[in-house]
Design a protein around this motif. Structure first.
Motif: not given
Length: 306
Positions: A41-42, A49-50, A54, A63, A91, A95, A98
């Protein structure tokens, strides 16, 4: 850190000088043990997450930016591996973290042997990882683990070994980090992330059965009832209840054997008066042949009139 492997313990952290990272989950398969999946997950600075994009896992293996991806499973020297990759240097600044996640399908992590996470530098030699971390669940009831996170620190990246467990599977992890659970296969909107680091629930033993009438108690081993007696025609015979006079047997049932008792006195054959069905006296037959009429000796006596 190139060319050197750093062995991590839970809660420790270390700088990560690599433009790209390959996170490999490795475990030893065994009969009846669950399968393990890797995902990543970012997260933004708010810890969420955005967008749902993500979350990169087996159902969404890439992604949209191409900077995070899920790779196929492999068998390596008796172990199984599942892998995710992230291009850290590319990135965007939005972000902040991670997160590397392991989830299992078909049972809890107590049934998974030798689980560890290996981090490789995607631009360096691949013969040895730069970081290894043996992941040990706290309770064994976990079905998802936050193995560790790569986070920004002082213009670079660091890795923190976590092993935080969830007993709600991949859905629980996704929910905590802001993923709409409907987009996760098998998601349930009513499920929420519950960390599995607390003590496992206790299961009360079954209460012993209360004493009751003997006719209602259950025997330790069930006895097969003996078959009810039947007549020659297959009909069940029922024992007469106390005080009940059995009815005469119906047609087709075996008839009771008559008692071999002597007939009543009044039915006994009298001398000179043979009963019906008895052989007739020879003397009576001879008398009938000479033409004279004689009364039996025991019969009434008559005198001729004068």
């Amino acid at each position: 850190m190139t060319g050197m492997t750093h062995v991590m313990v839970k809660g420790s952290n270390t700088p990560l000088d690599a433009p790209g990272i390959r996170a490999v989950l490795r475990w030893t398969p065994a009969s009846g043990s669950p399968d393990v999946d890797a995902s990543v997950l970012l997260l933004g600075s708010n810890g969420k997450v955005r967008s749902d994009a993500d979350f990169v896992f087996y159902n969404e293996p890439r992604h949209p930016s191409g900077l995070a991806r899920h790779l196929p499973k492999k068998r390596v020297s008796g172990s199984l591996t599942d892998t995710v990759e992230v291009d850290l240097a590319a990135l965007g600044s939005d972000v902040d973290r991670v997160v590397i996640v392991a989830s299992c399908d078909g049972g809890p992590f107590a049934q998974v042997q030798d689980l560890c996470v290996l981090l490789y530098d995607t631009t360096g030699p691949q013969h040895a990882p730069v970081i290894t971390f043996e992941v040990r669940p706290d309770t064994g009831y976990e079905t998802a683990l936050n193995c560790g996170e790569i986070y920004r620190k002082d213009g670079g990246w660091k890795f923190r070994a976590l092993g935080q467990g969830y007993d709600t599977g991949l859905v629980g992890v996704a929910t905590e980090f802001g993923i709409a659970v409907d987009d996760v296969e098998g998601g349930d909107s009513d499920r929420t992330a519950v960390p599995a680091t607390t003590a496992p629930p206790t299961v009360s033993p079954a209460a012993p059965p209360t004493a009751g009438p003997v006719s209602q108690q259950t025997a330790p081993y069930a006895q097969e009832p003996e078959p009810a007696p039947t007549s020659a025609y297959g009909y069940p015979l029922q024992a007469p209840s106390p005080g009940h006079v059995p009815a005469q047997p119906a047609y087709g049932y075996p008839q009771p054997v008559a008692a071999t008792t002597a007939p009543p006195v009044h039915q006994q054959p009298q001398q000179g008066y043979p009963a019906y069905g008895y052989p007739q006296p020879v003397a009576a037959a001879a008398a009938a042949n000479d033409g004279s009429f004689q009364l039996p000796p025991q019969g009434p006596q008559f005198q001729s009139g004068s």
